[in-house]
Enzyme design. Structure first.
Site, PDB file in Angstrom:
ATOM      1  N   ARG A 182      46.931  30.894  43.532  1.00 52.96           N
ATOM      2  CA  ARG A 182      45.697  31.045  42.750  1.00 52.96           C
ATOM      3  C   ARG A 182      45.554  29.947  41.693  1.00 52.96           C
ATOM      4  O   ARG A 182      45.056  30.180  40.599  1.00 52.96           O
ATOM      5  CB  ARG A 182      45.631  32.425  42.080  1.00 52.96           C
ATOM      6  CG  ARG A 182      45.671  33.585  43.044  1.00 52.96           C
ATOM      7  CD  ARG A 182      44.486  33.601  44.014  1.00 52.96           C
ATOM      8  NE  ARG A 182      44.687  34.654  45.001  1.00 52.96           N
ATOM      9  CZ  ARG A 182      45.314  34.467  46.168  1.00 52.96           C
ATOM     10  NH1 ARG A 182      45.758  33.267  46.491  1.00 52.96           N
ATOM     11  NH2 ARG A 182      45.470  35.462  47.007  1.00 52.96           N
ATOM     12  N   SER A 228      39.738  41.128  42.371  1.00 54.88           N
ATOM     13  CA  SER A 228      41.007  41.345  41.680  1.00 54.88           C
ATOM     14  C   SER A 228      40.943  40.718  40.288  1.00 54.88           C
ATOM     15  O   SER A 228      40.780  39.502  40.170  1.00 54.88           O
ATOM     16  CB  SER A 228      42.156  40.730  42.482  1.00 54.88           C
ATOM     17  OG  SER A 228      42.248  41.332  43.753  1.00 54.88           O
ATOM     18  N   GLU A 242      42.663  36.847  36.379  1.00 57.48           N
ATOM     19  CA  GLU A 242      42.294  35.863  37.394  1.00 57.48           C
ATOM     20  C   GLU A 242      40.935  35.219  37.098  1.00 57.48           C
ATOM     21  O   GLU A 242      40.783  34.011  37.262  1.00 57.48           O
ATOM     22  CB  GLU A 242      42.282  36.523  38.775  1.00 57.48           C
ATOM     23  CG  GLU A 242      42.053  35.535  39.915  1.00 57.48           C
ATOM     24  CD  GLU A 242      42.330  36.159  41.280  1.00 57.48           C
ATOM     25  OE1 GLU A 242      41.695  35.719  42.247  1.00 57.48           O
ATOM     26  OE2 GLU A 242      43.167  37.067  41.379  1.00 57.48           O
TER      27      GLU A 242
END
Length: 351
Positions: A160, A239, A343
């Site tokens: 990520r 998420s 995130e």
């Protein structure tokens, strides 16, 4: 190039949160994108680049500067080589590659947002990451004042993360190039256990790419991870927290805390993350810390379908969302000694 002043930004995000921008510019060509960026840089105006708005948390006060919405289009497929303009809708692009019988991104179906955001976040789900198929990223380099083409090796991809995320004020992604696979209409080997179980195959097996895509879409929809204006569980950024990656020492301490709290027989999810690191599940941590599906009584709550998604139930503010996020982070840290990291990108606010 469309230009609006005191323009609402909330409708441009999947959270539907955030105040207005002083100025909103919508660019439909690469030249317009570059012109808007150059103008902001030359005048010292703060710049916020917006794609699909699916990974963005904007403060209630909005953005004092120029918000640049990238709405470029372009889907070019030559054999197994694919080039996408940054503004292309990602989930539509995935569908078109599957229709063409190509494999490589079929398990990334249903992810909201634009193609240009995928290398920034190194988007991944259900056993696939874009870094495994990206060959080049074409971007405007604000430091050098020109367009550059970065091979995948120069993008510094990790979980990520990427060079673009590491230096958010330097590069503006214009185009992304991929190398897909012609497997006769079959998918890439299925890696994710949940996907394999749902498909009824062993990990490593292939299935028709269209079947893999449809299966992932159903799995995502069941978790509220496919956009639906009528379903507040999808008024989210997917998420909200990344899965923690722990050193051996950190994981040992976490395991001890988990067994002390939940019993000696408990084994938290653990996945090798390279170089002596272990990745565990943020969703598991959140749930076991007491934040179950649907947690909350205010206008921002945990999704009723997935503990990793924080949602706007319709009347929330960004501060409502952040208050919930902070409560979850504090609770998980108190329970397990692990600090969750958000995130989505935050604008004008911090967690």
């Amino acid at each position: 190039m469309q230009e609006l002043h005191d323009a609402p930004l909330a409708p441009l995000t999947t959270f539907r949160l955030g105040g207005p921008a002083t100025r909103l510019v919508t660019a439909t060509t690469d030249d317009e994108v570059i012109a808007a960026v150059r103008e902001a840089d030359e005048t010292g105006t703060p710049l916020l680049v917006i794609g699909g708005g699916s990974n963005l948390v904007i403060g209630d006060k909005g953005f004092d500067g120029t918000a640049l919405r990238i709405a470029t289009t372009g889907f070019h497929l030559d054999g197994t080589s694919l080039e996408l303009a940054a503004g292309e809708v990602w989930t539509d692009a995935v569908a078109r590659t599957v229709e063409a019988g190509l494999a490589g991104i079929e398990c990334l179906a249903g992810i909201p947002g634009s193609a240009g955001a995928t290398p920034i976040q190194n988007v991944g789900a259900y056993g696939q990451e874009v870094s495994s198929v990206i060959t080049e990223v074409v971007a405007y380099d604000r430091r050098e004042g020109g367009t550059v083409t970065l091979p995948a090796a120069a993008c510094d991809f990790s979980y990520r993360h990427s060079r673009f995320k590491q230096h958010p004020d330097r590069f503006v992604v214009l185009r992304v190039r991929f190398a897909l696979e012609d497997a006769g209409g079959m998918s890439a080997p299925i890696k994710y256990p949940e996907t394999a179980r749902t498909l009824g195959v062993e990990a490593g097996h292939r299935v028709p790419a269209a079947v893999a895509r449809e299966t992932v879409l159903k799995l995502r929809a069941g978790k509220g991870m496919v956009l639906d204006p009528e379903d507040h569980d999808t008024w989210s950024a997917g998420s909200f927290f990344t899965n923690p990656i722990l050193t051996d020492q950190e994981y040992a301490a976490f395991l001890a805390r988990a067994q002390e709290r939940l019993g000696a027989e408990v084994t938290p999810p653990a996945f090798p993350a390279g170089d002596g690191m272990t990745k565990t599940s943020a969703a598991w941590l959140i749930d076991k810390a007491g934040f179950t599906k649907g947690y909350g009584t205010g206008p921002a709550r945990i999704s009723t379908k997935h503990t990793l998604a924080l949602t706007n139930r319709g009347e929330a503010t960004t501060e409502d969302l952040l208050a919930l996020a902070r409560e979850v982070v504090a609770g998980v840290h108190e329970a397990f000694g692990v600090t969750l990291v958000n995130e989505p990108v935050t604008v004008g606010v911090t967690l």
